[in-house]
Design an enzyme around this catalytic site. Sequence first.
Site, PDB file in Angstrom:
ATOM      1  N   TRP A 127       0.794  -1.225   0.000  1.00 48.20           N
ATOM      2  CA  TRP A 127       0.000   0.000   0.000  1.00 48.20           C
ATOM      3  C   TRP A 127       0.829   1.280   0.000  1.00 48.20           C
ATOM      4  O   TRP A 127       0.283   2.354  -0.165  1.00 48.20           O
ATOM      5  CB  TRP A 127      -0.891   0.015   1.258  1.00 48.20           C
ATOM      6  CG  TRP A 127      -0.134  -0.432   2.487  1.00 48.20           C
ATOM      7  CD1 TRP A 127      -0.124  -1.684   3.038  1.00 48.20           C
ATOM      8  CD2 TRP A 127       0.779   0.335   3.281  1.00 48.20           C
ATOM      9  NE1 TRP A 127       0.730  -1.739   4.112  1.00 48.20           N
ATOM     10  CE2 TRP A 127       1.292  -0.510   4.289  1.00 48.20           C
ATOM     11  CE3 TRP A 127       1.223   1.669   3.243  1.00 48.20           C
ATOM     12  CZ2 TRP A 127       2.206  -0.080   5.247  1.00 48.20           C
ATOM     13  CZ3 TRP A 127       2.139   2.101   4.208  1.00 48.20           C
ATOM     14  CH2 TRP A 127       2.613   1.229   5.186  1.00 48.20           C
ATOM     15  N   ASN A 128       2.140   1.189   0.239  1.00 47.18           N
ATOM     16  CA  ASN A 128       2.877   2.456   0.415  1.00 47.18           C
ATOM     17  C   ASN A 128       3.049   3.228  -0.902  1.00 47.18           C
ATOM     18  O   ASN A 128       2.982   4.452  -0.924  1.00 47.18           O
ATOM     19  CB  ASN A 128       4.224   2.240   1.134  1.00 47.18           C
ATOM     20  CG  ASN A 128       5.123   1.246   0.438  1.00 47.18           C
ATOM     21  OD1 ASN A 128       4.681   0.463  -0.393  1.00 47.18           O
ATOM     22  ND2 ASN A 128       6.396   1.283   0.778  1.00 47.18           N
ATOM     23  N   GLU A 154      -5.072  -4.098  -0.534  1.00 45.52           N
ATOM     24  CA  GLU A 154      -6.480  -3.918  -0.119  1.00 45.52           C
ATOM     25  C   GLU A 154      -6.694  -2.537   0.498  1.00 45.52           C
ATOM     26  O   GLU A 154      -7.784  -1.982   0.449  1.00 45.52           O
ATOM     27  CB  GLU A 154      -6.885  -4.993   0.906  1.00 45.52           C
ATOM     28  CG  GLU A 154      -6.983  -6.393   0.340  1.00 45.52           C
ATOM     29  CD  GLU A 154      -5.628  -7.024   0.050  1.00 45.52           C
ATOM     30  OE1 GLU A 154      -4.637  -6.616   0.692  1.00 45.52           O
ATOM     31  OE2 GLU A 154      -5.558  -7.911  -0.821  1.00 45.52           O
ATOM     32  N   GLU A 164      11.357  -8.137  -2.584  1.00 47.86           N
ATOM     33  CA  GLU A 164      11.778  -6.769  -2.260  1.00 47.86           C
ATOM     34  C   GLU A 164      11.241  -6.480  -0.859  1.00 47.86           C
ATOM     35  O   GLU A 164      10.064  -6.203  -0.694  1.00 47.86           O
ATOM     36  CB  GLU A 164      11.203  -5.824  -3.320  1.00 47.86           C
ATOM     37  CG  GLU A 164      12.023  -4.583  -3.514  1.00 47.86           C
ATOM     38  CD  GLU A 164      11.650  -3.525  -2.526  1.00 47.86           C
ATOM     39  OE1 GLU A 164      12.255  -3.499  -1.429  1.00 47.86           O
ATOM     40  OE2 GLU A 164      10.748  -2.735  -2.825  1.00 47.86           O
ATOM     41  N   CYS A 175      10.604   1.633   1.980  1.00 44.47           N
ATOM     42  CA  CYS A 175      11.612   0.637   2.366  1.00 44.47           C
ATOM     43  C   CYS A 175      13.028   1.200   2.277  1.00 44.47           C
ATOM     44  O   CYS A 175      13.917   0.753   2.989  1.00 44.47           O
ATOM     45  CB  CYS A 175      11.469  -0.619   1.531  1.00 44.47           C
ATOM     46  SG  CYS A 175      11.426  -0.276  -0.232  1.00 44.47           S
ATOM     47  N   LYS A 231      -1.861  -9.498  -6.865  1.00 43.55           N
ATOM     48  CA  LYS A 231      -2.696  -9.264  -5.686  1.00 43.55           C
ATOM     49  C   LYS A 231      -2.348  -7.867  -5.218  1.00 43.55           C
ATOM     50  O   LYS A 231      -1.288  -7.615  -4.681  1.00 43.55           O
ATOM     51  CB  LYS A 231      -2.458 -10.279  -4.568  1.00 43.55           C
ATOM     52  CG  LYS A 231      -3.537 -10.121  -3.501  1.00 43.55           C
ATOM     53  CD  LYS A 231      -3.096 -10.374  -2.085  1.00 43.55           C
ATOM     54  CE  LYS A 231      -2.135  -9.415  -1.475  1.00 43.55           C
ATOM     55  NZ  LYS A 231      -2.700  -8.077  -1.131  1.00 43.55           N
TER      56      LYS A 231
HETATM   57  P1  NAD Z   1       2.388  -6.661   6.914  1.00 41.84           P
HETATM   58  O1  NAD Z   1       3.622  -7.462   7.092  1.00 41.84           O
HETATM   59  O2  NAD Z   1       1.114  -7.154   7.520  1.00 41.84           O
HETATM   60  O3  NAD Z   1       2.088  -6.475   5.347  1.00 41.84           O
HETATM   61  C1  NAD Z   1       3.032  -5.975   4.462  1.00 41.84           C
HETATM   62  C2  NAD Z   1       2.527  -6.284   3.054  1.00 41.84           C
HETATM   63  O4  NAD Z   1       2.539  -7.687   2.864  1.00 41.84           O
HETATM   64  C3  NAD Z   1       1.077  -5.870   2.814  1.00 41.84           C
HETATM   65  O5  NAD Z   1       0.970  -5.406   1.506  1.00 41.84           O
HETATM   66  C4  NAD Z   1       0.268  -7.139   2.985  1.00 41.84           C
HETATM   67  O6  NAD Z   1      -0.889  -7.169   2.184  1.00 41.84           O
HETATM   68  C5  NAD Z   1       1.243  -8.180   2.504  1.00 41.84           C
HETATM   69  N1  NAD Z   1       1.080  -9.473   3.151  1.00 41.84           N
HETATM   70  C6  NAD Z   1       1.015  -9.737   4.479  1.00 41.84           C
HETATM   71  N2  NAD Z   1       0.907 -11.059   4.687  1.00 41.84           N
HETATM   72  C7  NAD Z   1       0.907 -11.641   3.463  1.00 41.84           C
HETATM   73  C8  NAD Z   1       0.841 -12.991   3.008  1.00 41.84           C
HETATM   74  N3  NAD Z   1       0.776 -14.026   3.861  1.00 41.84           N
HETATM   75  N4  NAD Z   1       0.856 -13.216   1.682  1.00 41.84           N
HETATM   76  C9  NAD Z   1       0.952 -12.196   0.794  1.00 41.84           C
HETATM   77  N5  NAD Z   1       1.026 -10.909   1.154  1.00 41.84           N
HETATM   78  C10 NAD Z   1       1.020 -10.638   2.477  1.00 41.84           C
HETATM   79  O7  NAD Z   1       2.725  -5.246   7.419  1.00 41.84           O
HETATM   80  P2  NAD Z   1       1.956  -3.855   7.328  1.00 41.84           P
HETATM   81  O8  NAD Z   1       1.523  -3.472   8.700  1.00 41.84           O
HETATM   82  O9  NAD Z   1       0.959  -3.790   6.235  1.00 41.84           O
HETATM   83  O10 NAD Z   1       3.193  -2.982   6.927  1.00 41.84           O
HETATM   84  C11 NAD Z   1       4.220  -2.782   7.851  1.00 41.84           C
HETATM   85  C12 NAD Z   1       5.490  -3.451   7.475  1.00 41.84           C
HETATM   86  O11 NAD Z   1       5.486  -3.965   6.158  1.00 41.84           O
HETATM   87  C13 NAD Z   1       6.575  -2.407   7.483  1.00 41.84           C
HETATM   88  O12 NAD Z   1       7.239  -2.415   8.718  1.00 41.84           O
HETATM   89  C14 NAD Z   1       7.475  -2.767   6.361  1.00 41.84           C
HETATM   90  O13 NAD Z   1       8.541  -3.545   6.828  1.00 41.84           O
HETATM   91  C15 NAD Z   1       6.680  -3.661   5.486  1.00 41.84           C
HETATM   92  N6  NAD Z   1       6.351  -3.053   4.185  1.00 41.84           N
HETATM   93  C16 NAD Z   1       7.359  -2.961   3.295  1.00 41.84           C
HETATM   94  C17 NAD Z   1       7.117  -2.396   2.078  1.00 41.84           C
HETATM   95  C18 NAD Z   1       8.227  -2.259   1.074  1.00 41.84           C
HETATM   96  O14 NAD Z   1       8.166  -1.389   0.234  1.00 41.84           O
HETATM   97  N7  NAD Z   1       9.243  -3.134   1.119  1.00 41.84           N
HETATM   98  C19 NAD Z   1       5.854  -1.908   1.773  1.00 41.84           C
HETATM   99  C20 NAD Z   1       4.825  -2.035   2.718  1.00 41.84           C
HETATM  100  C21 NAD Z   1       5.095  -2.622   3.934  1.00 41.84           C
END
Ligand code: NAD
Length: 476
Positions: free
Chosen positions: A150-151, A177, A249, A283, A174
């Site tokens: 989502w970022n 959401e 990533e 990130c 995917k």
């Molecule tokens: P989260 O770990 O719940 O989710 C991060 C992302 O992964 C979301 O897009 C989510 O839909 C997806 N996700 C989670 N579980 C999944 C699964 N089992 N299968 C497929 N996709 C899955 O964390 P959050 O609270 O949404 O975001 C916080 C953390 O996520 C941050 O601390 C950061 O480390 C990481 N993040 C990283 C990036 C990036 O650009 N690398 C982007 C968004 C979030």
Amino acid sequence: MYPNTELFISGRWQAAAQGECIDVVNPATEQVIGTVAKAELADLDNALFAAKKGLAVWRDMCILERSNLMRRAATILREKVENASDVMSLEQGKPVAEASREVLSAADVIDWFAEEGRRTYGRVIPARAPTIQQLVVCEPVGVVAAFTPWNFPINQAVRKIASALAAGCSIIVKGPEETPASCALMVRAFEEAGIPEGVINLVFGIPAEISSYLISHPVVSKISFTGSTPVGKELAALAGRHMKRITMELGGHAPVIIFDDADIEDAVDILVTSKFRNAGQICISPTRFLLQSGIADQFIQRFVEETKKIRVGANNDSDMGPLINERRVEAIERLVTDAVECGATLQTGGHRIEGAGYFFEPTVLSGVPVNAQIMNEEPFGPVAPMMQFTDYDDAIREANRLNYGLAAYAFTGSGTTENKLARDIESGMLSINHYGLGIPETPFGGIKDSGFGTEGGADALQSYLITKFITRTINN
Ligand code: NAD
């Protein structure tokens, strides 16, 4: 004004099989602004069937036609910039100007990969006998399953879509959401450009359900995920069990080293902007500020002065919007409280902003000890923790201490130091004296726990191709 989002399967926007939806919340108001369709297994089966058919069509389409179609999608996306930025700002919270830059840069990514796809050259290997010919050809890896966060609702998805399409693959994305509508608008640009049915499919739902189904499904040949390190490790393990290729990533904890001989005004200018962009939810966000003792006080003073000027809010004049949800606000509160308990000094900010929305003050902490949680865990929020070092070796030791290795930044006036940094820093990307990461033609990816593979440049395209060797006799 804010559109509900459906699934895009086999060239058609559609409700989920069971008609279920997930609410979408505006993070600036905490109000529900719309819904996104929640895919069931039946929808995923449809998407898999469509992607398999789409692959057969797209793979065989003439490369120039594919490239032209992608370029058309880029042009259409540029035409949608106003609408897409407004929608993205509503669902993600980033200021419209920032959203607009994301949309335009996504169009650049499509254009770049549209051209690079025309350069998937094979080669001829000289044979040991004159009657033998040896060819190496590149073929699309197959159906790709991509998971995007989502970022950067458009940019995280477009990199995967553009490189997959340029290689001749079809893709099931995917999408996020939390921020589905802007991602869907980008997919619409491809639809309007005439993408054949099934080449791009967009689904939403319960992430873990979708990833476990798609990754283990025999139709899918490659997985690309952007998100947190713990989730990435789980998905990589699952992909490994099914022998699927991966691009991961993942999270980062970028060190920022400011040496005594750096241009402090330049560094402050660049780093305040990049630290608080997207409310720090990036990130490659500059994270652990390592300040050489000769300039530490001056740097902190100037950084804090500029940080205090950041206008937080959700209107056209704002520099920084809210965090994505309550969970992130709580995470940042916990990290700041812990740092202060460990002995850090709160220079500015440090608190959530009262009222509606997930707003948090731009925050600077100095004298943060390395055992504080924030020096070890990716903050993914608007906090700049700072500590001091004395010599080059100290800085390198701290920069390389964590098991992350995505981005790193350094500011120095010495060419010799630049050369040493290029060799000594353990990370996938290093930006010295400027902020130069994330453009279409350059690699974007990490090492260690930050992931595997790259999402930019020619290397990204390679990861969507397989190498086939053909040897045959030549009949004269
Ligand atoms: P989260 O770990 O719940 O989710 C991060 C992302 O992964 C979301 O897009 C989510 O839909 C997806 N996700 C989670 N579980 C999944 C699964 N089992 N299968 C497929 N996709 C899955 O964390 P959050 O609270 O949404 O975001 C916080 C953390 O996520 C941050 O601390 C950061 O480390 C990481 N993040 C990283 C990036 C990036 O650009 N690398 C982007 C968004 C979030």
